[in-house]
Design a protein around this motif. Structure first.
Motif, mmCIF file in Angstrom:
data_model
loop_
_atom_site.group_PDB
_atom_site.id
_atom_site.type_symbol
_atom_site.label_atom_id
_atom_site.label_comp_id
_atom_site.label_asym_id
_atom_site.label_seq_id
_atom_site.Cartn_x
_atom_site.Cartn_y
_atom_site.Cartn_z
ATOM 1 N N PRO A 82 57.578 36.443 45.879
ATOM 2 C CA PRO A 82 58.167 35.761 47.044
ATOM 3 C C PRO A 82 59.140 36.688 47.752
ATOM 4 N N PRO A 83 59.303 36.485 49.041
ATOM 5 C CA PRO A 83 60.233 37.350 49.783
ATOM 6 C C PRO A 83 61.642 37.249 49.219
ATOM 7 N N THR A 84 62.316 38.368 49.187
ATOM 8 C CA THR A 84 63.712 38.366 48.734
ATOM 9 C C THR A 84 64.580 37.840 49.864
ATOM 10 N N SER A 85 65.824 37.491 49.563
ATOM 11 C CA SER A 85 66.716 36.972 50.603
ATOM 12 C C SER A 85 66.935 38.028 51.679
ATOM 13 N N GLU A 86 66.949 39.300 51.293
ATOM 14 C CA GLU A 86 67.106 40.385 52.257
ATOM 15 C C GLU A 86 65.913 40.418 53.213
#
Length: 96
Positions: A82-86
């Motif tokens: 999943p995409p990281t918060s960054e």
């Protein structure tokens, strides 16, 4: 080609088991790859095949091992991350 012959092209009708050996065109079509990529896998020894031909004939029927092709494809499956918060902040729209 009618529906019955289409089914028998990919499944042995009397046992309902997947075919173990596929013609080149069928292997490429059912796995979503090009014939040239399939032949590249063969040339590089990444998948198994068999050439059936009569004695003295140059041409024959090339059959692809469905098991070896599927195993090779499976060996290249990448895990989903999943995409990281960054990364999520980079992909957000200016309005969101």
């Amino acid at each position: 080609m009618n529906a019955a012959s289409q089914t028998s092209a990919t499944v042995q009708s009397h046992t309902m088991e997947p075919l173990r050996w596929l013609r080149v065109e069928e292997a490429a079509r059912t796995r979503g790859i090009s014939r040239s990529l399939l032949y590249e896998f063969l040339r590089d020894g990444k998948i198994k095949s068999s050439l059936l031909r009569k004695k003295g004939n140059v041409r024959g029927i090339r059959l692809i091992s469905a098991e070896s092709l599927d195993a090779y494809i499976e060996s290249h499956v990448l895990p989903w991350h999943p995409p990281t918060s960054e990364m999520a902040s980079v992909t957000k729209s200016p309005d969101g």
